[in-house]
Design a protein around this motif. Structure first.
Motif, short mmCIF file in Angstrom:
data_model
loop_
_atom_site.label_atom_id
_atom_site.label_comp_id
_atom_site.label_asym_id
_atom_site.label_seq_id
_atom_site.Cartn_x
_atom_site.Cartn_y
_atom_site.Cartn_z
N LEU A 135 -58.71 -2.67 -14.03
CA LEU A 135 -59.48 -3.89 -13.81
C LEU A 135 -58.66 -4.94 -13.06
CD1 LEU A 135 -61.03 -4.23 -17.38
CD2 LEU A 135 -62.33 -3.85 -15.29
N PHE A 136 -57.34 -4.82 -13.12
CA PHE A 136 -56.48 -5.86 -12.56
C PHE A 136 -55.52 -5.28 -11.52
CE2 PHE A 136 -57.74 -6.65 -16.92
CZ PHE A 136 -58.52 -7.78 -16.73
N SER A 137 -56.03 -4.31 -10.77
CA SER A 137 -55.29 -3.71 -9.67
C SER A 137 -55.65 -4.42 -8.38
CB SER A 137 -55.66 -2.23 -9.54
OG SER A 137 -55.15 -1.68 -8.35
N GLN A 138 -54.70 -4.46 -7.45
CA GLN A 138 -55.00 -5.00 -6.12
C GLN A 138 -55.24 -3.90 -5.10
OE1 GLN A 138 -51.89 -7.34 -4.33
NE2 GLN A 138 -50.27 -5.92 -4.88
N ASP A 139 -55.30 -2.66 -5.57
CA ASP A 139 -55.60 -1.53 -4.69
C ASP A 139 -57.10 -1.55 -4.38
OD1 ASP A 139 -56.33 0.96 -3.62
OD2 ASP A 139 -54.76 2.02 -4.72
N PRO A 140 -57.50 -1.74 -3.13
CA PRO A 140 -58.93 -1.84 -2.83
C PRO A 140 -59.74 -0.62 -3.28
CG PRO A 140 -57.63 -2.58 -0.96
CD PRO A 140 -56.67 -1.98 -1.93
N ALA A 141 -59.15 0.57 -3.22
CA ALA A 141 -59.88 1.76 -3.65
C ALA A 141 -60.18 1.72 -5.14
CB ALA A 141 -59.08 3.01 -3.30
N ILE A 142 -59.21 1.26 -5.93
CA ILE A 142 -59.42 1.15 -7.38
C ILE A 142 -60.41 0.03 -7.68
CG2 ILE A 142 -58.29 0.57 -9.56
CD1 ILE A 142 -55.79 1.96 -8.52
N GLU A 143 -60.26 -1.10 -6.98
CA GLU A 143 -61.21 -2.21 -7.18
C GLU A 143 -62.63 -1.78 -6.87
OE1 GLU A 143 -58.71 -6.30 -6.31
OE2 GLU A 143 -59.45 -5.19 -4.58
N ASN A 144 -62.82 -1.10 -5.75
CA ASN A 144 -64.17 -0.72 -5.33
C ASN A 144 -64.79 0.33 -6.24
OD1 ASN A 144 -63.97 -2.48 -3.16
ND2 ASN A 144 -63.26 -0.90 -1.74
N ALA A 145 -63.95 1.09 -6.95
CA ALA A 145 -64.47 2.13 -7.85
C ALA A 145 -64.76 1.60 -9.25
CB ALA A 145 -63.47 3.28 -7.93
N ASN A 146 -64.52 0.32 -9.49
CA ASN A 146 -64.66 -0.25 -10.83
C ASN A 146 -66.14 -0.49 -11.15
OD1 ASN A 146 -64.61 -1.77 -13.16
ND2 ASN A 146 -63.60 -3.54 -12.24
N PRO A 147 -66.70 0.24 -12.12
CA PRO A 147 -68.13 0.05 -12.45
C PRO A 147 -68.40 -1.16 -13.33
CG PRO A 147 -67.20 1.70 -13.90
CD PRO A 147 -66.09 1.30 -12.95
N GLY A 148 -67.33 -1.83 -13.79
CA GLY A 148 -67.51 -2.93 -14.73
C GLY A 148 -67.53 -4.30 -14.10
N ARG A 149 -67.36 -4.39 -12.80
CA ARG A 149 -67.36 -5.71 -12.16
C ARG A 149 -68.79 -6.11 -11.82
NH1 ARG A 149 -64.68 -4.76 -6.16
NH2 ARG A 149 -66.23 -3.28 -5.39
N ILE A 150 -69.16 -7.30 -12.18
CA ILE A 150 -70.52 -7.80 -11.94
C ILE A 150 -70.48 -8.90 -10.87
CG2 ILE A 150 -72.50 -8.99 -12.96
CD1 ILE A 150 -71.88 -7.56 -15.58
N PHE A 151 -69.54 -9.83 -10.99
CA PHE A 151 -69.34 -10.81 -9.94
C PHE A 151 -67.88 -11.22 -9.96
CE2 PHE A 151 -69.41 -15.04 -7.93
CZ PHE A 151 -70.01 -14.68 -6.72
N TRP A 152 -67.31 -11.38 -8.77
CA TRP A 152 -65.89 -11.65 -8.68
C TRP A 152 -65.58 -12.45 -7.42
CZ3 TRP A 152 -68.49 -7.19 -7.83
CH2 TRP A 152 -68.36 -6.57 -6.60
N ALA A 153 -64.41 -13.07 -7.42
CA ALA A 153 -63.90 -13.75 -6.23
C ALA A 153 -62.94 -12.80 -5.54
CB ALA A 153 -63.19 -15.04 -6.62
N GLU A 154 -63.15 -12.60 -4.25
CA GLU A 154 -62.38 -11.60 -3.50
C GLU A 154 -61.11 -12.19 -2.91
OE1 GLU A 154 -63.77 -8.75 -0.88
OE2 GLU A 154 -64.50 -7.69 -2.64
N PHE A 155 -59.99 -11.56 -3.24
CA PHE A 155 -58.71 -11.91 -2.64
C PHE A 155 -58.16 -10.69 -1.91
CE2 PHE A 155 -59.30 -14.83 -6.19
CZ PHE A 155 -59.05 -16.04 -5.57
N THR A 156 -57.23 -10.90 -1.00
CA THR A 156 -56.69 -9.80 -0.20
C THR A 156 -55.17 -9.87 -0.18
OG1 THR A 156 -56.46 -10.86 1.97
CG2 THR A 156 -58.68 -10.16 1.33
N GLN A 157 -54.57 -8.83 0.37
CA GLN A 157 -53.12 -8.78 0.54
C GLN A 157 -52.70 -9.22 1.94
OE1 GLN A 157 -51.18 -5.25 -1.37
NE2 GLN A 157 -53.30 -4.65 -1.83
N SER A 158 -53.55 -10.00 2.57
CA SER A 158 -53.21 -10.52 3.89
C SER A 158 -51.98 -11.41 3.82
CB SER A 158 -54.39 -11.34 4.44
OG SER A 158 -53.97 -12.16 5.51
N ALA A 159 -51.14 -11.32 4.86
CA ALA A 159 -49.95 -12.17 4.95
C ALA A 159 -50.11 -13.20 6.06
CB ALA A 159 -48.72 -11.31 5.19
#
Length: 516
Positions: free
Chosen positions: A260-284
């Motif tokens: 639930l608290f990974s910053q890996d986009p693949a893991i985030e996108n596979a999470n069935p428990g997220r309903i609404f969230w604020a999107e952050f990225t690893q952009s530098a």
């Protein structure tokens, strides 16, 4: 997907502070389009809504301050920050003159004003696909409702601003006759508008927003409506909204809690428990997303990572109460609750916990640190932390649904949903035991279940308030034992004070009890 909310046009409109507008300062900026020149097309309508989402990732909202307002004032974390604002927020003594109070206030009104602007603009543009128009309007109503929900729960009777501010009078809204009940009623109205317009998901929509998963859905709107009812003690009124989410089949609990608290986009996108969230990225990118107008050079990092991290700013530490709660039960395999290492960083070699920030443990082995929403378990640069912030997640909905069921007389059904959350943590099956509890016993157990599942997610303070613990001397003593910061709590400090800077700007604004 990760960056589309920052690709917004910069419009010549008011989007932050409720400031005065002297005609002598009405200087045209030739680098920016005026609103009457801009809103002409479907793409521009969507850009207006995207700009609202962009407001979620600034400092006043979910980048840092909104989580802090919940975490600091609960009994799960203590501030050890040299920044006096954080320390005084945690111990309920922050004065109205502290300029940092304005950060969240402006953050909420950034979202509110952008939502007002979008609602007006979308109504003026004729050439929009009807279904897309509905979705855009629904998102604007949902986001305005969310911003007002946060604003009133932090500051109480904030002014209701429901139209684009266009002149001197509208720049000085009054809150003198506004109550929190009025604000809650407006939130409910906005959510009713959103629920009728939002899709179940964006996977199968027809339009430019197809597949854009971070947008508001009917599940998010139903969840927030249920929470709104719950916060007012209307358990029966909340039930159908939570029930719609739970029975929708759209959501489930992620098998691995730590994911639930990974910053890996693949893991985030596979999470069935997220309903609404604020999107952050690893952009530098070079420009930090603290606030103001977004640029193409904005990075979109979550500042909770360095703020909470024991290896960085180290502004907060978990209380011993939280440590003890998470150690209270072991799994059916006699292992530590998997939510412990996802929430707290400790050196526990007997439990196999000997790493910190991707290295052999290098911090004080006798101390505990916050892991959740930091990079404590992986390492990496906290100033490019891309962990999405959960605004609403399925486990919280299940526990809120259980609370409503219990308080409307169906404790056995409530126990089923509580055990579902426990099952993901591989904890013993106690459903039958919970089903036999009376209401007081069940609510005590539910408080434990919520703190172990949802710790350091900005929720505990609001649970404490709505359960009436602040008005119960025995419970208040218990809170003080959990967190000594409660020793300086007083009954007029249920809210943060209105920023004095805002009171100075607006002669029609009055403070709340914390300003007295």
């Amino acid at each position: 997907m990760k960056t589309y909310f920052t690709k917004v046009f910069l419009l010549a409109v008011v989007t932050t502070s409720l400031i005065s507008c002297d005609s002598e300062l009405d200087i045209k900026n030739t680098n920016r389009l005026a609103t009457e020149e801009y809103y002409q097309s479907q793409d521009e309508a969507q850009a207006a809504v995207d700009a609202i989402y962009n407001g979620l990732i600034i400092d006043g909202n979910y980048q840092r301050m909104t989580p802090i307002m919940g975490d600091a004032r609960g009994d799960e974390a203590r501030s050890r920050s040299p920044w006096i604002f954080l320390a005084q927020t945690a111990n309920f003594t922050v004065p109205s003159t502290d300029g940092a109070l304005e950060i969240a206030y402006l953050g909420y009104f950034t979202v509110i004003n952008r939502a007002n602007q979008a609602l007006e603009a979308i109504g003026q543009i004729e050439d929009i696909e009807p279904e897309l128009r509905d979705r855009l309007i629904g998102q604007a109503y949902f986001l305005r409702a969310l911003a007002y929900f946060n604003a009133t729960n932090v500051y109480d009777n904030v002014p209701l601003v429901l139209e684009v501010q266009t002149g001197a009078e509208t720049f000085f809204p009054s809150n003198q006759e506004t109550t929190q009940a009025d604000i809650y009623a407006q939130i409910e109205s906005d959510l009713n508008e959103a629920i009728t317009r939002l899709p179940v998901s964006y996977d199968n929509v027809s339009g430019p927003d197809i597949g854009q998963a971070a947008r508001a859905t009917v599940g998010a709107a139903n969840s927030l409506m249920g929470k709104l009812k719950l916060y007012q003690g209307d358990y029966g009124g909340a039930l159908p909204y939570f029930q719609a989410v739970v029975n929708s089949g759209e959501y489930d609990l992620a098998p691995n809690y730590g994911d639930l608290f990974s910053q890996d986009p693949a893991i985030e996108n596979a999470n069935p428990g997220r309903i609404f969230w604020a999107e952050f990225t690893q952009s530098a990118n070079v420009d930090f997303n603290w606030g103001g107008d977004p640029t193409v050079n904005w990075r979109q990092f979550s500042a909770i990572a360095p703020t909470y991290s024991g290896a960085d700013f180290y502004d907060f530490i978990p209380t011993q109460f939280l440590v003890d709660e998470l150690k209270q039960e072991r799994t059916i395999n006699d292992e530590i609750d998997p939510r412990y290492p996802a929430t707290i960083l400790s050196y526990l070699p007997d439990e196999g916990l000997t790493q910190s920030y991707g290295q052999p443990y290098f911090l004080d082995q006798n101390e505990n640190y916050i892991a959740k929403y930091t990079l404590a378990n992986t390492g990496g640069d906290p100033f490019v932390c891309g962990i999405n912030y959960h605004v609403i997640r399925f486990a919280d909905v299940l526990l809120m649904y259980a609370e409503c069921l219990a308080n409307t007389g169906d404790i056995p059904s409530a126990a089923t949903h509580v055990q579902r959350v426990r099952d993901r943590a591989n904890l013993p099956d106690r459903e039958a035991e919970f089903a036999g509890y009376n209401l007081n016993q069940f609510m005590e157990q539910l408080a434990h279940e919520r703190v172990t599942e949802l710790a350091i997610e900005g929720l505990r303070w609001y649970d404490i308030k709505r359960w009436g613990w602040l008005d119960d001397p025995a419970k208040l003593n218990e809170l003080e034992a959990n967190d000594p910061d409660f020793s300086t709590y007083t009954s007029n400090r249920n809210y943060q004070p209105f920023p004095q800077t805002e009171l100075d700007r607006n002669p029609n604004l009055v403070g709340n009890s914390a300003n007295d």
